[in-house]
Scaffold this motif. Structure first.
Motif, PDB file in Angstrom:
ATOM      1  N   ILE A   1      48.859  18.678   2.118  1.00 46.05           N
ATOM      2  CA  ILE A   1      48.164  19.940   2.786  1.00 46.05           C
ATOM      3  C   ILE A   1      48.017  21.218   2.047  1.00 46.05           C
ATOM      4  N   TYR A   2      48.970  21.295   1.060  1.00 45.78           N
ATOM      5  CA  TYR A   2      49.110  22.659   0.078  1.00 45.78           C
ATOM      6  C   TYR A   2      48.291  22.605  -1.171  1.00 45.78           C
ATOM      7  N   GLY A   3      47.743  21.176  -1.177  1.00 48.38           N
ATOM      8  CA  GLY A   3      46.758  21.166  -2.394  1.00 48.38           C
ATOM      9  C   GLY A   3      45.382  21.394  -2.160  1.00 48.38           C
ATOM     10  N   ASP A   4      44.327  20.798  -2.678  1.00 48.99           N
ATOM     11  CA  ASP A   4      43.125  21.016  -2.284  1.00 48.99           C
ATOM     12  C   ASP A   4      42.396  20.111  -1.028  1.00 48.99           C
ATOM     13  N   GLN A   5      43.421  19.442  -0.639  1.00 51.17           N
ATOM     14  CA  GLN A   5      42.950  18.546   0.808  1.00 51.17           C
ATOM     15  C   GLN A   5      41.892  17.786   0.455  1.00 51.17           C
ATOM     16  N   SER A   6      41.608  17.322  -0.811  1.00 47.85           N
ATOM     17  CA  SER A   6      40.723  16.350  -0.994  1.00 47.85           C
ATOM     18  C   SER A   6      41.063  14.939  -0.857  1.00 47.85           C
ATOM     19  N   ASN A   7      40.112  13.876  -0.686  1.00 46.36           N
ATOM     20  CA  ASN A   7      40.777  12.519  -0.848  1.00 46.36           C
ATOM     21  C   ASN A   7      41.804  12.359   0.371  1.00 46.36           C
ATOM     22  N   PRO A   8      41.491  12.752   1.513  1.00 48.87           N
ATOM     23  CA  PRO A   8      42.420  12.470   2.565  1.00 48.87           C
ATOM     24  C   PRO A   8      43.192  11.162   2.632  1.00 48.87           C
ATOM     25  N   PRO A   9      44.502  11.135   2.906  1.00 46.14           N
ATOM     26  CA  PRO A   9      44.990   9.922   3.042  1.00 46.14           C
ATOM     27  C   PRO A   9      45.010   9.214   4.322  1.00 46.14           C
ATOM     28  N   VAL A  10      45.213   7.922   4.667  1.00 51.69           N
ATOM     29  CA  VAL A  10      45.017   7.377   6.026  1.00 51.69           C
ATOM     30  C   VAL A  10      46.383   8.274   6.827  1.00 51.69           C
ATOM     31  N   MET A  11      47.310   8.214   6.178  1.00 51.22           N
ATOM     32  CA  MET A  11      48.601   8.634   6.990  1.00 51.22           C
ATOM     33  C   MET A  11      49.332   9.870   6.034  1.00 51.22           C
ATOM     34  N   ILE A  12      49.919  10.975   6.909  1.00 52.25           N
ATOM     35  CA  ILE A  12      50.574  12.018   6.132  1.00 52.25           C
ATOM     36  C   ILE A  12      52.091  11.955   6.551  1.00 52.25           C
ATOM     37  N   GLN A  13      52.957  12.096   5.924  1.00 52.90           N
ATOM     38  CA  GLN A  13      54.501  12.419   6.154  1.00 52.90           C
ATOM     39  C   GLN A  13      54.658  13.681   6.361  1.00 52.90           C
ATOM     40  N   MET A  14      54.897  13.999   7.632  1.00 58.25           N
ATOM     41  CA  MET A  14      55.258  15.560   8.007  1.00 58.25           C
ATOM     42  C   MET A  14      56.502  15.882   7.962  1.00 58.25           C
TER      43      MET A  14
END
Length: 218
Positions: free
Chosen positions: A117-130
């Motif tokens: 989220i704190y990068g450039d938010q390119s190539n979104p993953p299928v799942m983010i660990q929050m």
């Protein structure tokens, strides 16, 4: 439970509850392509993370197949945690980086950490660990990301889910800053620097260093 499933000859996934799914994770992965491994792990960070932290267990999501060597890993895991306070990722990281077991890692296209989220938010993953929140009020923080999908009666709101998925797909997730996030980013960066020190860094990366020891204090 992990030990019991292994004893019963059941392969299984461990997936942490505070993950945000853009799509069905299980439709995006065939575990048959990872034949011969002892454990399949997620990685710290995301594509833009420093190489020194890649191919290191994040700790949230993993797959354990049915193999005698996988059962040995679980037995060692259980034995350590019966006598020593050590977190799952720190322990499995030690096993993997020492070469005790054959570990493989999920690509960032499938699973990334909250740092995406704190990068450039390119190539979104299928799942983010929050994860990354240690100060409580996680529900309130997830609301700021537009990643809290329940109403006041704890019923799922499909429109909120759709909004969250669109944010991930378009790379427009709000970059929420909290005290916990600032603190974790500091310790992770410090750990990166320490792990690059000749000789010391080698052992720090395997046995923890500040990147894992900080968890003992929060």
């Amino acid at each position: 439970m992990i030990h019991a499933l292994q004893k019963l000859g059941k392969p299984f996934w461990m997936l942490q509850a505070d993950t945000i799914w853009r799509d069905n994770f299980f439709n995006s992965l065939d575990t048959n392509q990872f034949q011969g491994i002892d454990i399949l792990l997620d990685q710290q960070g995301y594509d833009g993370t420093a190489n020194i932290r890649k191919r290191t267990m994040n700790g949230a999501n993993f797959y354990v197949p049915v193999k005698s060597s996988s059962q040995s890993l679980v037995e060692s895991w259980l034995s350590w945690q019966k006598s020593v306070y050590i977190t799952d990722p720190d322990l499995v990281k030690m096993f993997c980086l020492r070469g005790d077991y054959l570990c493989e890692y999920l690509p960032y296209s499938l699973v990334a950490g909250w740092e995406w989220i704190y990068g450039d938010q390119s190539n979104p993953p299928v799942m983010i660990q929050m994860d990354g929140e240690t100060g409580g009020n996680k529900e309130k923080v997830l609301e700021k990301y537009n990643f809290w999908f329940l109403d006041k009666n704890d019923r799922c709101k499909p429109d909120k889910v759709s909004r969250g998925v669109i944010q991930m797909s378009e790379g427009t997730v709000p970059r929420v800053m909290t005290q916990s996030k600032n603190r974790e980013q500091f310790w992770l960066k410090l750990g990166e620097l320490l792990n690059q020190i000749p000789v010391f860094g080698h052992y720090s990366s395997i046995y923890g260093g500040f990147t894992s020891l900080y968890l003992q204090f929060f």
